[in-house]
Design an enzyme around this catalytic site. Structure first.
Site, mmCIF file in Angstrom:
data_model
loop_
_atom_site.group_PDB
_atom_site.id
_atom_site.type_symbol
_atom_site.label_atom_id
_atom_site.label_comp_id
_atom_site.label_asym_id
_atom_site.label_seq_id
_atom_site.Cartn_x
_atom_site.Cartn_y
_atom_site.Cartn_z
ATOM 1 N N TYR A 59 0.847 -1.194 0.000
ATOM 2 C CA TYR A 59 0.000 0.000 0.000
ATOM 3 C C TYR A 59 0.880 1.242 0.000
ATOM 4 O O TYR A 59 1.769 1.362 0.834
ATOM 5 C CB TYR A 59 -0.899 0.029 1.247
ATOM 6 C CG TYR A 59 -2.338 -0.220 0.881
ATOM 7 C CD1 TYR A 59 -3.025 0.709 0.092
ATOM 8 C CD2 TYR A 59 -3.003 -1.372 1.280
ATOM 9 C CE1 TYR A 59 -4.331 0.475 -0.284
ATOM 10 C CE2 TYR A 59 -4.311 -1.606 0.900
ATOM 11 C CZ TYR A 59 -4.969 -0.680 0.121
ATOM 12 O OH TYR A 59 -6.262 -0.906 -0.256
ATOM 13 N N GLU A 61 -0.603 4.628 -0.519
ATOM 14 C CA GLU A 61 -1.530 5.773 -0.683
ATOM 15 C C GLU A 61 -0.791 7.081 -0.465
ATOM 16 O O GLU A 61 0.024 7.192 0.455
ATOM 17 C CB GLU A 61 -2.692 5.661 0.302
ATOM 18 C CG GLU A 61 -3.799 4.752 -0.205
ATOM 19 C CD GLU A 61 -4.935 4.629 0.802
ATOM 20 O OE1 GLU A 61 -4.702 4.833 2.003
ATOM 21 O OE2 GLU A 61 -6.057 4.319 0.368
ATOM 22 N N ASP A 210 -7.399 14.171 -24.911
ATOM 23 C CA ASP A 210 -7.315 12.761 -24.516
ATOM 24 C C ASP A 210 -6.595 12.020 -25.637
ATOM 25 O O ASP A 210 -7.188 11.672 -26.654
ATOM 26 C CB ASP A 210 -8.739 12.215 -24.304
ATOM 27 C CG ASP A 210 -8.753 10.722 -24.001
ATOM 28 O OD1 ASP A 210 -7.690 10.076 -24.065
ATOM 29 O OD2 ASP A 210 -9.853 10.196 -23.711
ATOM 30 N N THR A 236 -4.137 6.852 -21.990
ATOM 31 C CA THR A 236 -3.860 5.514 -21.493
ATOM 32 C C THR A 236 -2.369 5.283 -21.720
ATOM 33 O O THR A 236 -1.724 6.016 -22.466
ATOM 34 C CB THR A 236 -4.623 4.431 -22.280
ATOM 35 O OG1 THR A 236 -4.214 4.502 -23.651
ATOM 36 C CG2 THR A 236 -6.121 4.610 -22.195
ATOM 37 N N LYS A 239 -1.836 1.628 -25.203
ATOM 38 C CA LYS A 239 -2.185 1.537 -26.625
ATOM 39 C C LYS A 239 -0.901 1.748 -27.444
ATOM 40 O O LYS A 239 0.021 0.955 -27.288
ATOM 41 C CB LYS A 239 -3.324 2.492 -26.934
ATOM 42 C CG LYS A 239 -4.584 2.118 -26.109
ATOM 43 C CD LYS A 239 -5.783 3.003 -26.348
ATOM 44 C CE LYS A 239 -6.923 2.580 -25.404
ATOM 45 N NZ LYS A 239 -8.100 3.466 -25.516
ATOM 46 N N ARG A 245 -1.463 -1.738 -18.891
ATOM 47 C CA ARG A 245 -2.812 -1.193 -18.899
ATOM 48 C C ARG A 245 -2.913 -0.128 -17.803
ATOM 49 O O ARG A 245 -2.731 -0.440 -16.625
ATOM 50 C CB ARG A 245 -3.741 -2.371 -18.587
ATOM 51 C CG ARG A 245 -5.148 -2.287 -19.013
ATOM 52 C CD ARG A 245 -5.737 -3.688 -19.168
ATOM 53 N NE ARG A 245 -5.414 -4.163 -20.497
ATOM 54 C CZ ARG A 245 -5.969 -3.699 -21.603
ATOM 55 N NH1 ARG A 245 -6.930 -2.790 -21.552
ATOM 56 N NH2 ARG A 245 -5.592 -4.152 -22.776
HETATM 57 C C1 LIG Z 1 -9.143 3.698 -24.675
HETATM 58 C C2 LIG Z 1 -9.602 5.069 -24.415
HETATM 59 C C3 LIG Z 1 -9.894 5.519 -23.107
HETATM 60 C C4 LIG Z 1 -10.052 4.634 -21.897
HETATM 61 O O1 LIG Z 1 -9.143 3.719 -21.595
HETATM 62 P P1 LIG Z 1 -9.401 2.547 -20.542
HETATM 63 O O2 LIG Z 1 -8.021 2.294 -20.051
HETATM 64 O O3 LIG Z 1 -10.014 1.433 -21.302
HETATM 65 O O4 LIG Z 1 -10.279 3.049 -19.472
HETATM 66 C C5 LIG Z 1 -10.193 6.860 -22.937
HETATM 67 N N1 LIG Z 1 -10.236 7.692 -23.975
HETATM 68 C C6 LIG Z 1 -10.008 7.296 -25.233
HETATM 69 C C7 LIG Z 1 -10.082 8.290 -26.339
HETATM 70 C C8 LIG Z 1 -9.703 5.964 -25.503
HETATM 71 O O5 LIG Z 1 -9.519 5.558 -26.766
#
Ligand SMILES: *Cc1c(COP(=O)(O)O)cnc(C)c1O
Length: 427
Positions: A59, A61, A210, A236, A239, A245
């Site tokens: 932990y 936090e 984003d 994220t 990707k 992840r």
């Molecule tokens: C994949 C994605 C997310 C969210 O990702 P998670 O890790 O699955 O919660 C947020 N915004 C965009 C534009 C995405 O493509």
């Protein structure tokens, strides 16, 4: 644990054969098929090992130097390394590496920047946006008021399928949003962050970018960076960035950084996933190496090659092509009766893993759709090049035109397994 680990070496095999059998089967599936889901990738053995390390036991936090538990000295250093590397990678001043996912990063950003009931602007899910950009079933749509800006849908315009920036500007003046979101899940074109910032400034909104899908391309400089334009950047890490992840929030503004840190913890998360944060640090370290620039360039080169090879065979692509890692096949002109769901199933039977996706002007439900989304990040990690993209486009075209013929799928699947054997998974 590397995917090449044999059952006898793996502790899961000894203690839980039931789960091990499934993990092992999944590792074989990944090794023998073409992973073309645009949001997926194959991480390195080092990233994998960090996720499977003893760091999961603790932990921690709080933040580096301000923890609520004893024994966190090494964790301070690990998290600080992750933060420093994120800042170096994206040339920014502040990074919060704790969000458990992209969705959590977006929720924390909303919590930091808006009050419930506030208006924000984004692209709707069915036109390439994300669930967390105001879907009525997500907290972003339940607690905040989304106003969605459109893509250009007039087929006679050469920017059909692109963001309709004039409409963004008009709507922004009309609805005076707190936030304008830019960054998408199924958008094959370059985002004009400068234009978005001008619009945000014209109505006093904050620009939140984003970059979940394109983070690796941005880090490598093959997509323009939102920094210098966006007030806050969320992403994220799993990707195109090819880390574990997880999520990440960045800014250059010290006041916004404070609000973001509070919003992540204690605002909407508890203990950070320190094994994942270590894996993020490892992946950022990998992305800082010169080879990663080359990797990102090859992702885009493969994306363009895939788009050209599909177009050559008469397939229709949303926006007519791609600038990035993602290609959206619009099935309607060639296959009016074929749903994206059915097409994705046929492709999977042939060893090509994709996902159904809505297309602009979609008439079908999100559970059926009229499109298939393809991506090149995972294929590029395995070493596939532009000539393979032509071969793969040929297979995709054959599957779609075969009307789901089982013998065709079987033949292609065997050819794909043979090709995959020459391109081992990272280990
Ligand atoms: C994949 C994605 C997310 C969210 O990702 P998670 O890790 O699955 O919660 C947020 N915004 C965009 C534009 C995405 O493509």
């Amino acid at each position: 644990m590397s995917t090449t680990t044999t059952p006898t070496q793996n502790p899961i095999a000894a203690t839980d054969p039931e789960i091990w059998q499934l993990v092992d089967a999944e590792s074989k599936r990944q090794a023998t098929t073409l992973e073309m889901i645009a949001s997926e990738n194959h991480v390195s053995a080092a990233v994998m090992a960090a996720m499977g390390s003893c760091l999961t036991n603790k932990y921690a936090e709080g933040y580096p130097g301000r923890r609520y538990y004893s024994g966190t000295g090494f964790y301070d250093e690990i998290e600080q390394l992750a933060i420093d590397r994120a800042c170096e990678l994206f040339s920014c001043k502040f990074a919060n590496v704790q969000p458990h996912s992209g969705a959590n990063a977006n929720f924390a950003a909303f919590l930091a920047l808006m009050q419930p009931g506030d208006t924000f602007m984004s692209v709707v899910l069915s036109e390439g946006g994300h669930l967390t950009h105001g879907s009525p079933v997500n907290v972003s749509g339940l607690w905040f008021k989304p106003v969605h800006y459109p893509l250009v849908k007039d087929e006679s315009r050469k920017d059909c399928g692109y963001i309709d920036y004039d409409e963004v500007a008009r709507l922004a003046k009309e609805c005076k949003p707190k936030i304008i979101m830019c960054g998408y899940s199924a958008y094959p074109r370059t985002i004009d962050f400068k234009r978005f910032r001008e619009i945000a400034d014209s109505c006093g909104a904050l620009l939140v970018s984003d970059i979940a899908h394109i983070a690796g391309l941005v880090a490598a400089g093959v997509h323009p960076t939102p920094f210098g334009h966006a007030h806050v950047v969320t992403t994220t890490t799993h990707k195109t960035l090819r880390g574990p992840r997880g999520g990440l929030i960045m800014t250059n503004d010290p006041e916004l950084a404070k609000a973001i840190n509070k919003a992540v913890f204690p605002g909407c998360q508890g203990g950070p996933l320190m094994h994942i944060i270590a894996a993020k640090a490892v992946s950022f370290g990998e992305a800082l190496k010169p080879q990663f620039k080359d990797y990102a360039k090859r992702i885009v080169a493969n994306g363009k090659a895939l788009a050209a090879a599909l177009t050559k065979r008469g397939q229709k692509l949303s926006s007519g092509g791609t600038d990035n890692h993602l290609v959206l096949v619009d099935l309607r002109p060639n296959f009016p009766d074929l749903t994206g769901k059915q097409a994705a199933t046929w492709l999977e039977n042939a060893g090509i893993v994709t996902n159904m996706n809505t297309v602009p002007n979609e008439q079908r439900s999100p559970l059926q759709t009229s499109g298939v989304r393809l991506g090149t990040p995972a294929l590029t990690t395995r070493g596939f090049n532009e000539s393979h993209m032509d071969q793969i486009a040929g297979w995709i075209d054959r599957v779609l035109r075969s009307n789901g013929n089982e013998a065709t799928a079987k033949t292609i699947r065997a050819d794909i397994a043979a090709l995959c054997a020459k391109f081992p998974m990272p280990h």
